[in-house]
Design a protein around this motif. Sequence first.
Motif, PDB file in Angstrom:
ATOM      1  N   HIS A 218       0.793  -1.235   0.000  1.00  0.00           N
ATOM      2  CA  HIS A 218       0.000   0.000   0.000  1.00  0.00           C
ATOM      3  C   HIS A 218       0.824   1.284   0.000  1.00  0.00           C
ATOM      4  CE1 HIS A 218      -3.972  -2.051   1.405  1.00  0.00           C
ATOM      5  NE2 HIS A 218      -3.820  -2.066   0.092  1.00  0.00           N
ATOM      6  N   ILE A 219       2.096   1.182  -0.357  1.00  0.00           N
ATOM      7  CA  ILE A 219       2.924   2.392  -0.435  1.00  0.00           C
ATOM      8  C   ILE A 219       3.836   2.316  -1.656  1.00  0.00           C
ATOM      9  CG2 ILE A 219       4.820   3.708   0.606  1.00  0.00           C
ATOM     10  CD1 ILE A 219       3.745   2.945   3.352  1.00  0.00           C
ATOM     11  N   LEU A 220       3.834   3.376  -2.454  1.00  0.00           N
ATOM     12  CA  LEU A 220       4.923   3.650  -3.386  1.00  0.00           C
ATOM     13  C   LEU A 220       5.274   5.120  -3.257  1.00  0.00           C
ATOM     14  CD1 LEU A 220       6.895   3.067  -5.705  1.00  0.00           C
ATOM     15  CD2 LEU A 220       5.108   3.891  -7.249  1.00  0.00           C
ATOM     16  N   LEU A 221       6.511   5.384  -2.865  1.00  0.00           N
ATOM     17  CA  LEU A 221       7.062   6.735  -2.867  1.00  0.00           C
ATOM     18  C   LEU A 221       8.250   6.717  -3.816  1.00  0.00           C
ATOM     19  CD1 LEU A 221       7.020   7.428   0.977  1.00  0.00           C
ATOM     20  CD2 LEU A 221       5.391   8.269  -0.728  1.00  0.00           C
ATOM     21  N   SER A 222       8.197   7.569  -4.829  1.00  0.00           N
ATOM     22  CA  SER A 222       9.249   7.602  -5.839  1.00  0.00           C
ATOM     23  C   SER A 222       9.758   9.027  -5.974  1.00  0.00           C
ATOM     24  CB  SER A 222       8.691   7.123  -7.190  1.00  0.00           C
ATOM     25  OG  SER A 222       9.665   7.221  -8.203  1.00  0.00           O
ATOM     26  N   PHE A 223      11.059   9.205  -5.796  1.00  0.00           N
ATOM     27  CA  PHE A 223      11.683  10.526  -5.849  1.00  0.00           C
ATOM     28  C   PHE A 223      12.792  10.494  -6.900  1.00  0.00           C
ATOM     29  CE2 PHE A 223      10.456   9.405  -1.506  1.00  0.00           C
ATOM     30  CZ  PHE A 223       9.524  10.398  -1.219  1.00  0.00           C
ATOM     31  N   THR A 224      12.667  11.310  -7.934  1.00  0.00           N
ATOM     32  CA  THR A 224      13.677  11.374  -8.979  1.00  0.00           C
ATOM     33  C   THR A 224      14.302  12.758  -8.965  1.00  0.00           C
ATOM     34  OG1 THR A 224      12.409   9.822 -10.338  1.00  0.00           O
ATOM     35  CG2 THR A 224      14.164  11.061 -11.432  1.00  0.00           C
ATOM     36  N   VAL A 225      15.606  12.810  -8.777  1.00  0.00           N
ATOM     37  CA  VAL A 225      16.335  14.069  -8.678  1.00  0.00           C
ATOM     38  C   VAL A 225      17.102  14.296  -9.974  1.00  0.00           C
ATOM     39  CG1 VAL A 225      18.085  15.351  -7.391  1.00  0.00           C
ATOM     40  CG2 VAL A 225      16.558  13.767  -6.186  1.00  0.00           C
ATOM     41  N   VAL A 226      16.876  15.460 -10.579  1.00  0.00           N
ATOM     42  CA  VAL A 226      17.559  15.830 -11.814  1.00  0.00           C
ATOM     43  C   VAL A 226      18.150  17.226 -11.599  1.00  0.00           C
ATOM     44  CG1 VAL A 226      17.370  16.178 -14.294  1.00  0.00           C
ATOM     45  CG2 VAL A 226      15.924  14.471 -13.166  1.00  0.00           C
ATOM     46  N   GLY A 227      19.433  17.280 -11.297  1.00  0.00           N
ATOM     47  CA  GLY A 227      20.060  18.557 -10.982  1.00  0.00           C
ATOM     48  C   GLY A 227      19.446  19.150  -9.730  1.00  0.00           C
TER      49      GLY A 227
ATOM     50  N   GLY B  60      -2.422   3.391   0.189  1.00  0.00           N
ATOM     51  CA  GLY B  60      -3.603   2.561   0.405  1.00  0.00           C
ATOM     52  C   GLY B  60      -3.816   2.314   1.889  1.00  0.00           C
ATOM     53  N   ALA B  61      -4.936   1.725   2.224  1.00  0.00           N
ATOM     54  CA  ALA B  61      -5.235   1.465   3.639  1.00  0.00           C
ATOM     55  C   ALA B  61      -6.156   0.256   3.766  1.00  0.00           C
ATOM     56  CB  ALA B  61      -5.908   2.679   4.282  1.00  0.00           C
ATOM     57  N   ASN B  62      -5.704  -0.731   4.524  1.00  0.00           N
ATOM     58  CA  ASN B  62      -6.518  -1.903   4.844  1.00  0.00           C
ATOM     59  C   ASN B  62      -6.207  -2.339   6.271  1.00  0.00           C
ATOM     60  OD1 ASN B  62      -8.117  -4.217   4.767  1.00  0.00           O
ATOM     61  ND2 ASN B  62      -6.505  -5.458   3.832  1.00  0.00           N
TER      62      ASN B  62
ATOM     63  N   ASN C  88     -15.676  -5.198   1.797  1.00  0.00           N
ATOM     64  CA  ASN C  88     -16.895  -4.498   2.219  1.00  0.00           C
ATOM     65  C   ASN C  88     -16.679  -2.987   2.314  1.00  0.00           C
ATOM     66  OD1 ASN C  88     -18.496  -6.900   2.548  1.00  0.00           O
ATOM     67  ND2 ASN C  88     -17.341  -7.302   4.439  1.00  0.00           N
ATOM     68  N   ALA C  89     -16.039  -2.459   1.277  1.00  0.00           N
ATOM     69  CA  ALA C  89     -15.780  -1.019   1.181  1.00  0.00           C
ATOM     70  C   ALA C  89     -15.024  -0.501   2.409  1.00  0.00           C
ATOM     71  CB  ALA C  89     -17.076  -0.241   0.979  1.00  0.00           C
ATOM     72  N   ASN C  90     -13.967  -1.240   2.781  1.00  0.00           N
ATOM     73  CA  ASN C  90     -13.125  -0.821   3.896  1.00  0.00           C
ATOM     74  C   ASN C  90     -11.653  -1.052   3.545  1.00  0.00           C
ATOM     75  OD1 ASN C  90     -12.737   0.307   6.443  1.00  0.00           O
ATOM     76  ND2 ASN C  90     -12.648  -1.696   7.431  1.00  0.00           N
ATOM     77  N   HIS C  91     -11.312  -0.759   2.291  1.00  0.00           N
ATOM     78  CA  HIS C  91      -9.966  -1.054   1.775  1.00  0.00           C
ATOM     79  C   HIS C  91      -9.696  -0.040   0.663  1.00  0.00           C
ATOM     80  CE1 HIS C  91      -7.065  -4.481   0.360  1.00  0.00           C
ATOM     81  NE2 HIS C  91      -6.611  -3.297  -0.054  1.00  0.00           N
ATOM     82  N   ILE C  92      -8.870   0.951   0.951  1.00  0.00           N
ATOM     83  CA  ILE C  92      -8.647   2.079   0.047  1.00  0.00           C
ATOM     84  C   ILE C  92      -7.395   1.886  -0.800  1.00  0.00           C
ATOM     85  CG2 ILE C  92      -7.980   4.531  -0.013  1.00  0.00           C
ATOM     86  CD1 ILE C  92      -9.740   4.942   2.468  1.00  0.00           C
ATOM     87  N   HIS C  93      -7.505   2.251  -2.072  1.00  0.00           N
ATOM     88  CA  HIS C  93      -6.367   2.429  -2.958  1.00  0.00           C
ATOM     89  C   HIS C  93      -6.450   3.838  -3.531  1.00  0.00           C
ATOM     90  CE1 HIS C  93      -5.857  -2.170  -3.884  1.00  0.00           C
ATOM     91  NE2 HIS C  93      -5.482  -1.850  -2.664  1.00  0.00           N
TER      92      HIS C  93
END
Length: 333
Positions: free
Chosen positions: A141-150, A161-163, A303-308
């Motif tokens: 439930h996690i993607l953090l992507s950091f791209t540094v260009v100069g 996400g959350a479950n 049952n609508a208790n799982h967020i993406h």
Amino acid sequence: MKTNNPLLYALLFLFSFQLHATDPVLDFLNSLNDAQLSKTRLQFDDVSRETWHYFPATMWPRTGIQLGELNEKQKELFQKMLQYHLSQAGYNKTMDIMSLENVLAEQTGDTFMRDKNKYHISVYGDPEKDKVWSWTFEGHHILLSFTVVGDKISYTPRFFGANPAIVQSGPRKGEHTLAMEENLGLDLINSLTPEQKAKAIFNEEAPFDIFTKNSVSVSAESPEGIPVPQLDKPQQEALLKLIHEYIAAVPDDIAKARMAKLESEELQNMYFAWAGATSLGKPHYYCIQGKTFLIEFDNSQNNANHIHSVWRDFDGDFGRDLIQEHYASHHNN
């Protein structure tokens, strides 16, 4: 150049943000032993840099080093690295999502699959020497992507996400992770008139998941829903408040700059779309599409208790636009 234009200041922050991002990243990398470093640091063109998923680690093999392989000092340095690249709100959401692994472990008894130490850190390229490098933090439930260009940085794609979205029992009963993303969306759809809802709601049933899933790239499709110019001023302000909740995960100066740019250049071209129920506890989905970005939110599973939820930039995911600009300017002189 001098200016008193606050919007121009914001844009200058966005495009000329002077990063010292290497400092916490190098501190973390320098704390690793050789074996750990060989897992963590990869070539910038490694295919895993753009290959991701929100599945648990046991369901989706990942590169990089797991949190569980770090000692306490190394974990502390990683936390500083994470805090540097996120706002306080973004950092808190990340920690809340990871802590739900403990809730799932208690519910299922499966401490192998449900383990908050099974999140992966990867650094692509050499932050000390390279003008173009990146790092990712990925797991259930996690993607953090950091791209540094100069001196510029890309923060997308970003998945949260959350479950369970709302903890149903135990000492944490009632905790609602990603509550603002959910509640602000519900507030907005329920502020629409019947005529507006007829345009915004494109399906009576919510999809099982976000449509883009873990796609490597996302392109602008013909948008669903109601065009923003057909919303009244309070509704447009509610939409911007919802968008800000997503943007506010990144450092404040960057968030302010992106919001200013969206308001000035994209607001009148945005669409807000909904599918499913319009009340909490029943499956629902929404998306916001602009010229440069897509937000998706889905709460249908369990049952609508799982967020993406996800933020995608059509040209800027994984820093593609910044990388293209960088190489064009350095190789076409």
